[in-house]
Design a protein around this motif. Structure first.
Motif, PDB file in Angstrom:
ATOM      1  N   TYR A 229       0.716  -1.324  -0.049  1.00  0.00           N
ATOM      2  CA  TYR A 229      -0.056  -0.018  -0.158  1.00  0.00           C
ATOM      3  C   TYR A 229       0.914   1.337  -0.139  1.00  0.00           C
ATOM      4  CZ  TYR A 229       0.937   0.825   4.983  1.00  0.00           C
ATOM      5  OH  TYR A 229       1.702   1.209   6.118  1.00  0.00           O
ATOM      6  N   LEU A 230       1.878   1.455   0.769  1.00  0.00           N
ATOM      7  CA  LEU A 230       2.983   2.500   0.793  1.00  0.00           C
ATOM      8  C   LEU A 230       3.622   2.537  -0.393  1.00  0.00           C
ATOM      9  CD1 LEU A 230       3.691   4.813   2.337  1.00  0.00           C
ATOM     10  CD2 LEU A 230       5.314   3.387   3.688  1.00  0.00           C
ATOM     11  N   ARG A 231       4.087   1.497  -0.940  1.00  0.00           N
ATOM     12  CA  ARG A 231       4.972   1.632  -2.224  1.00  0.00           C
ATOM     13  C   ARG A 231       4.216   2.131  -3.466  1.00  0.00           C
ATOM     14  NH1 ARG A 231       5.746  -3.728  -2.551  1.00  0.00           N
ATOM     15  NH2 ARG A 231       4.351  -4.299  -4.058  1.00  0.00           N
ATOM     16  N   ARG A 232       2.885   1.785  -3.405  1.00  0.00           N
ATOM     17  CA  ARG A 232       2.207   2.130  -4.538  1.00  0.00           C
ATOM     18  C   ARG A 232       1.906   3.674  -4.359  1.00  0.00           C
ATOM     19  NH1 ARG A 232      -1.821  -2.892  -5.961  1.00  0.00           N
ATOM     20  NH2 ARG A 232      -0.278  -4.323  -6.833  1.00  0.00           N
ATOM     21  N   GLU A 233       1.669   4.130  -3.211  1.00  0.00           N
ATOM     22  CA  GLU A 233       1.268   5.570  -2.965  1.00  0.00           C
ATOM     23  C   GLU A 233       2.731   6.167  -3.027  1.00  0.00           C
ATOM     24  OE1 GLU A 233       0.121   8.344   0.840  1.00  0.00           O
ATOM     25  OE2 GLU A 233       0.160   6.295   1.157  1.00  0.00           O
ATOM     26  N   LEU A 234       3.933   5.736  -2.848  1.00  0.00           N
ATOM     27  CA  LEU A 234       4.978   6.407  -2.989  1.00  0.00           C
ATOM     28  C   LEU A 234       5.306   6.555  -4.802  1.00  0.00           C
ATOM     29  CD1 LEU A 234       7.806   5.661  -0.448  1.00  0.00           C
ATOM     30  CD2 LEU A 234       6.367   7.405  -0.614  1.00  0.00           C
ATOM     31  N   LYS A 235       4.791   5.657  -5.498  1.00  0.00           N
ATOM     32  CA  LYS A 235       5.183   5.652  -6.853  1.00  0.00           C
ATOM     33  C   LYS A 235       4.436   7.032  -7.524  1.00  0.00           C
ATOM     34  CE  LYS A 235       6.831   1.092  -7.750  1.00  0.00           C
ATOM     35  NZ  LYS A 235       6.483  -0.008  -8.452  1.00  0.00           N
ATOM     36  N   ASN A 236       3.383   7.269  -6.827  1.00  0.00           N
ATOM     37  CA  ASN A 236       2.712   8.540  -7.447  1.00  0.00           C
ATOM     38  C   ASN A 236       3.218   9.984  -7.010  1.00  0.00           C
ATOM     39  OD1 ASN A 236       0.818   7.020  -8.723  1.00  0.00           O
ATOM     40  ND2 ASN A 236      -0.329   6.681  -6.955  1.00  0.00           N
ATOM     41  N   ILE A 237       4.533  10.062  -5.973  1.00  0.00           N
ATOM     42  CA  ILE A 237       4.736  11.355  -5.596  1.00  0.00           C
ATOM     43  C   ILE A 237       6.187  11.507  -6.404  1.00  0.00           C
ATOM     44  CG2 ILE A 237       5.750  12.338  -3.615  1.00  0.00           C
ATOM     45  CD1 ILE A 237       4.319  10.495  -1.714  1.00  0.00           C
ATOM     46  N   PRO A 238       6.318  12.635  -6.768  1.00  0.00           N
ATOM     47  CA  PRO A 238       7.618  13.052  -7.619  1.00  0.00           C
ATOM     48  C   PRO A 238       8.678  12.955  -6.683  1.00  0.00           C
ATOM     49  CG  PRO A 238       5.828  14.559  -8.135  1.00  0.00           C
ATOM     50  CD  PRO A 238       5.465  13.716  -6.818  1.00  0.00           C
ATOM     51  N   PHE A 239       9.757  12.965  -7.474  1.00  0.00           N
ATOM     52  CA  PHE A 239      11.169  12.749  -6.696  1.00  0.00           C
ATOM     53  C   PHE A 239      11.460  14.052  -5.915  1.00  0.00           C
ATOM     54  CE2 PHE A 239      12.374  14.988 -10.610  1.00  0.00           C
ATOM     55  CZ  PHE A 239      13.148  16.016 -10.321  1.00  0.00           C
ATOM     56  N   ASP A 240      10.780  15.222  -6.182  1.00  0.00           N
ATOM     57  CA  ASP A 240      11.082  16.601  -5.268  1.00  0.00           C
ATOM     58  C   ASP A 240       9.824  16.691  -4.439  1.00  0.00           C
ATOM     59  OD1 ASP A 240       9.444  16.950  -7.424  1.00  0.00           O
ATOM     60  OD2 ASP A 240      10.420  18.970  -8.043  1.00  0.00           O
ATOM     61  N   GLY A 241       9.010  15.778  -4.053  1.00  0.00           N
ATOM     62  CA  GLY A 241       7.817  16.016  -3.261  1.00  0.00           C
ATOM     63  C   GLY A 241       6.521  16.558  -3.770  1.00  0.00           C
ATOM     64  N   PRO A 242       5.717  17.036  -3.177  1.00  0.00           N
ATOM     65  CA  PRO A 242       5.653  17.549  -1.537  1.00  0.00           C
ATOM     66  C   PRO A 242       5.549  16.091  -0.820  1.00  0.00           C
ATOM     67  CG  PRO A 242       3.866  18.144  -2.450  1.00  0.00           C
ATOM     68  CD  PRO A 242       4.454  17.562  -3.692  1.00  0.00           C
ATOM     69  N   LEU A 243       5.738  16.418   0.603  1.00  0.00           N
ATOM     70  CA  LEU A 243       5.565  15.356   1.489  1.00  0.00           C
ATOM     71  C   LEU A 243       4.564  15.897   2.431  1.00  0.00           C
ATOM     72  CD1 LEU A 243       9.121  14.248   2.321  1.00  0.00           C
ATOM     73  CD2 LEU A 243       7.720  13.023   0.642  1.00  0.00           C
ATOM     74  N   ASP A 244       3.490  15.457   2.545  1.00  0.00           N
ATOM     75  CA  ASP A 244       2.353  15.578   3.611  1.00  0.00           C
ATOM     76  C   ASP A 244       2.627  14.940   4.861  1.00  0.00           C
ATOM     77  OD1 ASP A 244       1.432  13.091   3.324  1.00  0.00           O
ATOM     78  OD2 ASP A 244      -0.036  13.571   1.888  1.00  0.00           O
ATOM     79  N   ALA A 245       2.079  15.153   5.924  1.00  0.00           N
ATOM     80  CA  ALA A 245       1.954  14.743   7.347  1.00  0.00           C
ATOM     81  C   ALA A 245       1.946  13.260   7.281  1.00  0.00           C
ATOM     82  CB  ALA A 245       1.366  15.594   8.222  1.00  0.00           C
ATOM     83  N   ASP A 246       1.029  12.517   6.455  1.00  0.00           N
ATOM     84  CA  ASP A 246       0.591  11.363   6.650  1.00  0.00           C
ATOM     85  C   ASP A 246       1.824  10.484   6.078  1.00  0.00           C
ATOM     86  OD1 ASP A 246      -1.704  11.633   7.605  1.00  0.00           O
ATOM     87  OD2 ASP A 246      -2.982  11.730   5.872  1.00  0.00           O
ATOM     88  N   VAL A 247       2.539  11.007   4.996  1.00  0.00           N
ATOM     89  CA  VAL A 247       3.635  10.359   4.360  1.00  0.00           C
ATOM     90  C   VAL A 247       4.896  10.515   5.176  1.00  0.00           C
ATOM     91  CG1 VAL A 247       5.170  10.400   2.155  1.00  0.00           C
ATOM     92  CG2 VAL A 247       2.766  10.654   2.041  1.00  0.00           C
ATOM     93  N   ARG A 248       5.135  11.601   5.753  1.00  0.00           N
ATOM     94  CA  ARG A 248       6.271  11.733   6.632  1.00  0.00           C
ATOM     95  C   ARG A 248       6.039  10.624   7.868  1.00  0.00           C
ATOM     96  NH1 ARG A 248       8.992  16.288   6.503  1.00  0.00           N
ATOM     97  NH2 ARG A 248       8.536  17.840   4.732  1.00  0.00           N
TER      98      ARG A 248
END
Length: 835
Positions: free
Chosen positions: A605-624
């Protein structure tokens, strides 16, 4: 090269299969082709048409093109291009690529074409490398049935006892002890009963040694940085003038290695069974790193060093080093292997081409995954064959007589013959297989051969996984180029049920001590302030542990890791299978400064969520909050600690590196030139490091907090010189470190409990002189039944006589001989010795 004829084949003609570990398949866990071998599009279409008759023609076209098993050949790198201009291609040279790239055409969870790439490799070569490393180059093979080859240690239940080699009467005819240990026992392989070789004898590993007194001295010398010549001088007898030969020292070192490895295997087996019986949920936090050892040259004719790559994996919580595998096969004799593989016994070439019936060319030179020598580092393999012949030619011309015409002719004839043999090797290596001429500063040893790092690394992880009890695995590695096409396949059965996490990291290694101390001090100060602010804000309570505080600190301060304005990792990790996001970890601990962490494989679940985030972010509180625990666990400390200890303490592992202004490598006095012996010494050092050396170890996950429990206040006093009076000093808080071995911390039942409640390392004498190779079997019980622990455990070593002239020998503990540190906090807790 563009005008040369080229070999063109279909993937189905070249595909070598996937094998047991699903090599040559897609390594993307989010792809439908993950672990799926190649299949024909027509076969896929027909199978889906029969199983799902409701599918439309358009859907069947998609299945045929992108269904499970859909791959296509891609281009090849320039470094893999070869030209064959020998034998049938002498007048018409052909261009071909020795390594081919395959691209996955399967669909990912996003309904996109995966397009992941991998190079074709040989499953058979990996199986051979796993077989080599499983029993450490055959050291732990043990005896086997002469009829079918089954090893006794591989299947002890298939064997039955069939007698014993034991004297029942002495030379005077008197009966001996009935319960004496037999010198050897006979066993019978029941499935082969009646066949020749089915019955054979098994004896103790040390039964053939007449003198065993030198073993502990050799062991102590090995562990305390002595060279081979130092051991020879130490073991020499001044009274007779005789010295021990190198071969005897090598034999004893090899015996010590076998006993230590067998002991380790038995202890790991017991530990794994104990953990699995307990049913507890286990999380293995592993750290993997590489180190390079360079071996001195063997002859002045060939002044080039052999570079050995060592793969190391250790447990982060305890510091236990599971494996250290070297990409070197000491069983290979390069010139003999070349003659057996590529010549027909009469000097003619063979085994050079692969047939492709029905193709345009019919046959072509064997590719790397098809060649019998493809498991080895082939450029060095062919160069070693040539260099060995050249070294022989120089030595022979120097030693052969040359007084008469007949002697001169014999000398010249030998030179011509050797030159012809070298030319035969050169034609096959350079003109047929297209390897460039050997001009590097490294070479392959004559006493073995370096292997392809891909197969050694893959076998290392295969065997590591076999050693571990079932549980979640958290693996931290550096950015090694071979890992993306290895780890997903080896740990596929753990990835599918989300029991495997792979973290990649990089940190600043080249730093000065003031810079390191400054960054650590600033981090501790900032974290302390963060903790205080959290206490005032109600975020933390006095019961909040240090790990929770640290993870919260990481979550609040992490940032996307960038290299300039682009992604941080190299090209090998910028692939569709991995998330693009890397983060900078603010925690400056364990000597890992400015740490950057990537997440190749996380829970689904987390791997697939990260694949939708660009290499330069942004990072929300849940992802952090989700990433902080994994950033906290990413560490290479236990592997780095072991490597530093090995470098500092083992002089035989000294780096025979660059010669400065000289061209090529340099010769290092004290280093070793026999790679096989170096591997033996490293294995002994590693097992001693794990089981027999208590040391202070702070896991990288521990955080000493101001709110942690204070140490015990210890009174202090300073004696006034020349008097019996003391000056009282303020008490100092001390936390008494637990000086235990990695094996004890790891839970391996290797400790020896003292009467006072402390723990001692295992009894070294018992380890060396007990048949650990057969522990847990009927043979082990038979050979071990008369062993009794003597009351005293000191080794009497004659040293300098006392000043009063008496000749009584002093007793020196084993720990003093081996240089093993012991906890001497009280007289009652001093470890015992053996006489």
């Amino acid at each position: 090269m563009a005008s040369l004829a080229t070999f063109n084949f279909k993937l189905s003609q070249l595909y070598p299969g996937a094998g047991k570990y699903h090599l040559n398949t897609c390594a993307n866990p989010d792809c439908s082709n993950f672990g799926q071998p190649l299949s024909d599009s027509a076969v896929r279409r027909k199978a889906w048409e029969e199983a799902r008759p409701e599918l439309t023609e358009e859907q069947l076209d998609i299945v045929a093109k992108h269904g499970p098993g859909a791959y296509k050949l891609s281009g090849a790198d320039k470094k893999h291009r070869r030209v064959s201009c020998a034998f049938q291609y002498r007048r018409a040279p052909h261009l071909w690529a020795d390594q081919r790239t395959v691209r996955c055409q399967g669909h990912t969870f996003e309904r996109k074409v995966c397009n992941s790439a991998f190079s074709l490799v040989s499953p058979a070569h990996l199986d051979e490398e796993v077989s080599r490393l499983r029993n450490h180059n055959g050291i732990l093979d043990g005896p086997g049935c002469g009829a079918c080859g089954t090893r006794f240690l591989a299947a002890p239940d298939e064997f039955s006892l069939n007698g014993a080699h034991q004297r029942t009467r002495d030379s005077k005819g008197k009966a001996t002890k009935a319960k004496a240990t037999p010198k050897a026992v006979r066993v019978l392989h029941k499935p082969c009963k009646g066949k020749k070789g089915a019955r054979f004898s098994i004896s103790l590993p040390h039964a053939g040694q007449k003198t065993t007194a030198d073993n502990l001295r050799i062991l102590g010398a090995v562990l305390n940085s002595a060279g081979i010549t130092d051991m020879q001088r130490m073991l020499g007898t001044a009274a007779t003038g005789k010295t021990i030969g190198f071969s005897r020292i090598y034999d004893r070192i090899a015996w010590l290695e076998g006993v230590f490895l067998a002991y380790e295997r038995e202890m790991l087996r017991r530990w794994r069974e104990k953990v699995e019986r307990s049913g507890q949920q286990v999380e293995h936090c592993l750290s993997h790193d590489d180190m390079v050892l360079t071996v001195n040259w063997e002859t002045a004719t060939d002044q080039r060093n052999t570079k050995l790559n060592c793969a190391i994996t250790a447990d982060a919580k305890s510091g236990y080093v599971y494996r250290m595998d070297v990409d070197f096969d000491p069983r290979v004799k390069p010139l003999d292997l070349f003659n057996e593989t590529y010549t027909d016994g009469q000097g003619g070439p063979r085994n050079l081409s692969q047939s492709y019936p029905g193709s345009k060319f019919g046959s072509a030179p064997k590719f790397s995954w098809q060649r019998p020598t493809g498991r080895l580092h082939e450029p060095q393999f062919f160069a070693a064959c040539v260099n060995e012949l050249e070294a022989f030619r120089v030595r022979a011309r120097r030693r052969m007589p040359k007084k008469s015409k007949a002697e001169i002719k014999a000398r010249n004839d030998l030179t011509v013959r050797v030159s012809g043999m070298k030319e035969d090797i050169r034609v096959i290596a350079e003109d047929w297989f297209g390897f460039p001429a050997d001009t590097g500063a490294e070479r392959g040893s004559f006493k073995g051969m370096t292997t392809d790092d891909f197969y050694t690394k893959a076998a290392h992880f295969v065997l590591l996984r076999e050693m571990l009890p079932k549980g979640r695995i958290v693996l931290t590695t550096e950015l090694e180029a071979t890992l993306p096409n290895i780890i997903p396949h080896v740990f596929e059965e753990d990835i599918r049920p989300d029991r495997f996490v792979w973290l990649a990291m990089k940190f600043k290694k080249k730093t000065t001590k003031p810079e390191k101390l400054g960054k650590v001090k600033a981090y501790k100060k900032d974290r302390r302030q963060f903790h205080n602010d959290g206490m005032y804000a109600g975020r933390f309570s006095p019961e909040t542990d240090a790990r929770t505080v640290t993870e919260a600190y990481i979550a609040d301060h992490m940032e996307p890791a960038l290299r300039g304005i682009g992604p941080y990792p190299g090209s090998y990790y910028q692939i569709p299978a991995f998330p693009k996001l890397w983060v900078s970890a603010p925690r400056q601990a364990s000597g890992e400064l400015d740490k950057k962490v990537g997440f190749p494989i996380l829970p689904r679940y987390l791997r697939r969520e990260l694949k939708n985030i660009p290499f330069d972010g942004p990072l929300d509180a849940d992802v952090r909050g989700e990433l902080a625990p994994w950033v906290y666990k990413a560490t290479l400390q236990p592997a780095s600690t072991f490597m530093n200890s090995l470098r500092e303490r083992l002089s035989l592992a000294d780096r025979a590196g660059s010669g400065g202004a000289r061209i090529g490598g340099s010769y290092v006095q004290g280093a070793i030139f026999n790679p096989a012996m170096l591997i033996s010494i490293i294995n002994i050092f590693r097992i001693n490091y794990n089981f027999f050396e208590p040391r202070v170890y702070t896991p990288p996950y521990e955080e000493i907090d101001d709110f942690a429990k204070a140490g015990k206040l210890m009174p202090r006093a300073l004696r006034i010189p020349g008097t019996d009076e003391y000056v009282q000093l303020p008490p100092r808080a001390r936390r008494s470190p637990q000086k235990r071995t990695p094996a004890m911390r790891h839970g391996l039942d290797a400790r020896k409990l003292r009467k006072g409640g402390g723990e001692d390392v295992p009894d070294l004498y018992r380890v060396l002189y007990r048949p650990w190779l057969y522990a847990g079997t009927k043979v082990g019980a038979k050979l071990d039944r008369s062993w009794k622990a003597p009351a005293d455990q000191a080794v009497a070593q004659p040293i300098d006589p006392p000043e009063d002239g008496s000749q009584e020998a002093q007793v020196v503990p084993i720990s003093a001989i081996l240089g093993i540190p012991t906890d001497l906090s009280s007289d009652e807790e001093k470890p015992a010795g053996r006489t």
